[in-house]
Design a protein around this motif. Structure first.
Motif, PDB file in Angstrom:
ATOM      1  N   ASP A   4       0.604  -1.168  -0.015  1.00  0.00           N
ATOM      2  CA  ASP A   4       0.005  -0.049   0.149  1.00  0.00           C
ATOM      3  C   ASP A   4       0.811   1.264  -0.034  1.00  0.00           C
ATOM      4  OD1 ASP A   4      -2.327   1.388   0.010  1.00  0.00           O
ATOM      5  OD2 ASP A   4      -2.530   1.451   2.199  1.00  0.00           O
ATOM      6  N   LEU A   5       1.285   1.513  -1.001  1.00  0.00           N
ATOM      7  CA  LEU A   5       2.232   2.729  -1.271  1.00  0.00           C
ATOM      8  C   LEU A   5       1.502   4.059  -1.405  1.00  0.00           C
ATOM      9  CD1 LEU A   5       4.395   1.529  -4.240  1.00  0.00           C
ATOM     10  CD2 LEU A   5       5.083   1.310  -1.831  1.00  0.00           C
ATOM     11  N   SER A   6       2.151   5.063  -0.593  1.00  0.00           N
ATOM     12  CA  SER A   6       1.504   6.408  -0.709  1.00  0.00           C
ATOM     13  C   SER A   6       2.417   7.244  -1.574  1.00  0.00           C
ATOM     14  CB  SER A   6       1.612   7.064   0.670  1.00  0.00           C
ATOM     15  OG  SER A   6       3.114   7.193   1.008  1.00  0.00           O
ATOM     16  N   ILE A   7       1.686   7.835  -2.725  1.00  0.00           N
ATOM     17  CA  ILE A   7       2.049   8.351  -3.891  1.00  0.00           C
ATOM     18  C   ILE A   7       1.890   9.925  -4.028  1.00  0.00           C
ATOM     19  CG2 ILE A   7       1.995   8.118  -6.337  1.00  0.00           C
ATOM     20  CD1 ILE A   7       1.015   5.049  -5.305  1.00  0.00           C
ATOM     21  N   ALA A   8       2.673  10.540  -4.615  1.00  0.00           N
ATOM     22  CA  ALA A   8       2.475  11.986  -4.795  1.00  0.00           C
ATOM     23  C   ALA A   8       2.903  12.131  -6.054  1.00  0.00           C
ATOM     24  CB  ALA A   8       3.192  12.969  -4.053  1.00  0.00           C
ATOM     25  N   VAL A   9       2.205  12.729  -7.095  1.00  0.00           N
ATOM     26  CA  VAL A   9       2.413  13.073  -8.736  1.00  0.00           C
ATOM     27  C   VAL A   9       2.700  14.612  -8.559  1.00  0.00           C
ATOM     28  CG1 VAL A   9       1.869  12.579 -10.823  1.00  0.00           C
ATOM     29  CG2 VAL A   9       1.060  10.977  -9.156  1.00  0.00           C
ATOM     30  N   VAL A  10       3.760  14.971  -9.254  1.00  0.00           N
ATOM     31  CA  VAL A  10       3.942  16.441  -9.119  1.00  0.00           C
ATOM     32  C   VAL A  10       4.066  16.744 -10.509  1.00  0.00           C
ATOM     33  CG1 VAL A  10       5.120  18.226  -7.977  1.00  0.00           C
ATOM     34  CG2 VAL A  10       4.818  15.961  -6.798  1.00  0.00           C
ATOM     35  N   CYS A  11       3.454  17.947 -11.035  1.00  0.00           N
ATOM     36  CA  CYS A  11       3.890  18.719 -12.323  1.00  0.00           C
ATOM     37  C   CYS A  11       4.057  20.217 -11.776  1.00  0.00           C
ATOM     38  CB  CYS A  11       2.937  18.466 -13.401  1.00  0.00           C
ATOM     39  SG  CYS A  11       1.494  19.007 -13.003  1.00  0.00           S
ATOM     40  N   GLU A  20      -4.023  14.111 -14.203  1.00  0.00           N
ATOM     41  CA  GLU A  20      -4.414  12.969 -14.922  1.00  0.00           C
ATOM     42  C   GLU A  20      -3.970  11.697 -14.415  1.00  0.00           C
ATOM     43  OE1 GLU A  20      -6.234  11.063 -17.876  1.00  0.00           O
ATOM     44  OE2 GLU A  20      -6.455  13.173 -17.729  1.00  0.00           O
ATOM     45  N   ALA A  21      -2.657  11.456 -13.940  1.00  0.00           N
ATOM     46  CA  ALA A  21      -2.222  10.440 -13.134  1.00  0.00           C
ATOM     47  C   ALA A  21      -2.847  10.242 -11.964  1.00  0.00           C
ATOM     48  CB  ALA A  21      -0.560  10.495 -12.858  1.00  0.00           C
ATOM     49  N   HIS A  22      -3.034  11.227 -11.217  1.00  0.00           N
ATOM     50  CA  HIS A  22      -3.828  11.259  -9.981  1.00  0.00           C
ATOM     51  C   HIS A  22      -5.046  10.687 -10.128  1.00  0.00           C
ATOM     52  CE1 HIS A  22      -5.368  13.711  -6.013  1.00  0.00           C
ATOM     53  NE2 HIS A  22      -5.947  12.405  -6.248  1.00  0.00           N
ATOM     54  N   HIS A  23      -6.051  11.048 -10.864  1.00  0.00           N
ATOM     55  CA  HIS A  23      -7.227  10.585 -11.488  1.00  0.00           C
ATOM     56  C   HIS A  23      -7.332   8.968 -11.772  1.00  0.00           C
ATOM     57  CE1 HIS A  23     -11.068  10.192 -13.278  1.00  0.00           C
ATOM     58  NE2 HIS A  23     -10.760   9.861 -14.396  1.00  0.00           N
ATOM     59  N   LEU A  24      -6.027   8.478 -12.501  1.00  0.00           N
ATOM     60  CA  LEU A  24      -5.977   7.132 -12.789  1.00  0.00           C
ATOM     61  C   LEU A  24      -5.427   6.124 -11.872  1.00  0.00           C
ATOM     62  CD1 LEU A  24      -6.118   4.865 -15.123  1.00  0.00           C
ATOM     63  CD2 LEU A  24      -3.672   5.580 -15.617  1.00  0.00           C
ATOM     64  N   LEU A  25      -4.555   6.812 -10.995  1.00  0.00           N
ATOM     65  CA  LEU A  25      -4.092   5.988  -9.899  1.00  0.00           C
ATOM     66  C   LEU A  25      -5.328   5.892  -8.683  1.00  0.00           C
ATOM     67  CD1 LEU A  25      -0.395   7.354  -9.609  1.00  0.00           C
ATOM     68  CD2 LEU A  25      -1.203   5.035 -10.345  1.00  0.00           C
ATOM     69  N   SER A  26      -6.195   6.985  -8.368  1.00  0.00           N
ATOM     70  CA  SER A  26      -7.118   6.869  -7.574  1.00  0.00           C
ATOM     71  C   SER A  26      -7.880   5.774  -7.864  1.00  0.00           C
ATOM     72  CB  SER A  26      -7.872   8.250  -7.246  1.00  0.00           C
ATOM     73  OG  SER A  26      -6.840   9.055  -6.798  1.00  0.00           O
ATOM     74  N   LYS A  27      -8.473   5.862  -9.348  1.00  0.00           N
ATOM     75  CA  LYS A  27      -9.394   4.824  -9.806  1.00  0.00           C
ATOM     76  C   LYS A  27      -9.280   3.455  -9.563  1.00  0.00           C
ATOM     77  CE  LYS A  27     -10.541   5.357 -14.114  1.00  0.00           C
ATOM     78  NZ  LYS A  27     -11.059   5.727 -15.494  1.00  0.00           N
ATOM     79  N   THR A  32      -3.363   8.079  -3.436  1.00  0.00           N
ATOM     80  CA  THR A  32      -2.479   9.228  -4.244  1.00  0.00           C
ATOM     81  C   THR A  32      -2.768  10.699  -3.902  1.00  0.00           C
ATOM     82  OG1 THR A  32      -2.619   7.748  -6.244  1.00  0.00           O
ATOM     83  CG2 THR A  32      -2.040   9.803  -6.753  1.00  0.00           C
ATOM     84  N   LYS A  33      -1.911  11.560  -4.261  1.00  0.00           N
ATOM     85  CA  LYS A  33      -2.285  13.018  -3.849  1.00  0.00           C
ATOM     86  C   LYS A  33      -1.512  13.550  -5.091  1.00  0.00           C
ATOM     87  CE  LYS A  33      -3.941  13.573   0.508  1.00  0.00           C
ATOM     88  NZ  LYS A  33      -3.825  14.122   1.718  1.00  0.00           N
TER      89      LYS A  33
END
Length: 193
Positions: A4-11, A20-27, A32-33
């Motif tokens: 259960d990794l906690s993930i941040a996606v940053v642009c 877009e990545a936040h949306h897919l990973l959450s789905k 994800t944040k």
């Protein structure tokens, strides 16, 4: 085995690529944040030399309202209003990475400059917990099509890592595999909280 990794996606602006990545990973069920590292939020304007600029506290709905008032047809056609509609369904407003107090197992950036800014911030702040974080850059051009394609690359990275025996030890092997498969170079660095 699924970790259960906690993930941040940053642009840069927390609008297109990271969302877009936040949306897919959450789905797909990942914790994800998403964040931006820029000094402000910039979106394309009617002309290249006049972007729409907002601060990170401006809700996605307010940004959409402003763009609708400026030129409904133009911002509908270029996809910004659709993007903002997706964003507001995920969270209320863009968030700045440098103001985040949360710790993550993995931070994925979408641009080399953002990768550098994330590492600079992590290295400059006072280290409290000494917990390790992996920072990986997946270079993604900032347009709607590339953001969608890039989100699948990020998903594949996260999915493969979460299914290894030891994500921290296996990350180099996973990155190497994806670099060959995708013919893409990833950047990877370690930092501490």
């Amino acid at each position: 085995m699924r970790h259960d990794l906690s993930i941040a996606v940053v642009c840069s602006s927390n609008q297109n690529r990271s969302m877009e990545a936040h949306h897919l990973l959450s789905k797909k069920g990942f914790r994800t944040k998403s964040y931006g590292t820029g000094s402000c939020v910039k979106l394309p304007g009617v002309t290249v030399d006049k972007p729409n600029v907002y601060n990170f506290e401006t809700p996605y709905e307010k940004i959409a309202e402003d763009l609708r008032n400026k030129d409904l047809s133009f911002y509908t056609q270029n996809g910004l209003l659709n993007m903002l509609d997706r964003n507001k369904r995920i969270k209320g407003k863009p968030e700045k990475f440098q103001q985040c107090k949360e710790e993550f197992d993995l931070i994925v950036t979408c641009q080399e400059r953002v990768f550098d800014q994330v590492l600079e911030h992590l290295n400059e702040r006072e280290q409290v917990s000494m917990n390790l974080v992996h920072v990986v850059n997946v270079e993604i051009k900032d347009n709607h099509e590339e953001a969608t394609l890039g989100s699948f690359v990020i998903y594949e990275l996260v999915e493969k890592l979460s299914n290894t025996e030891d994500p921290a030890s296996d990350i180099d092997t996973v990155i190497e595999f994806l670099e060959k498969k995708r013919n893409k170079k990833f950047l990877h660095s370690l930092a501490f909280y």
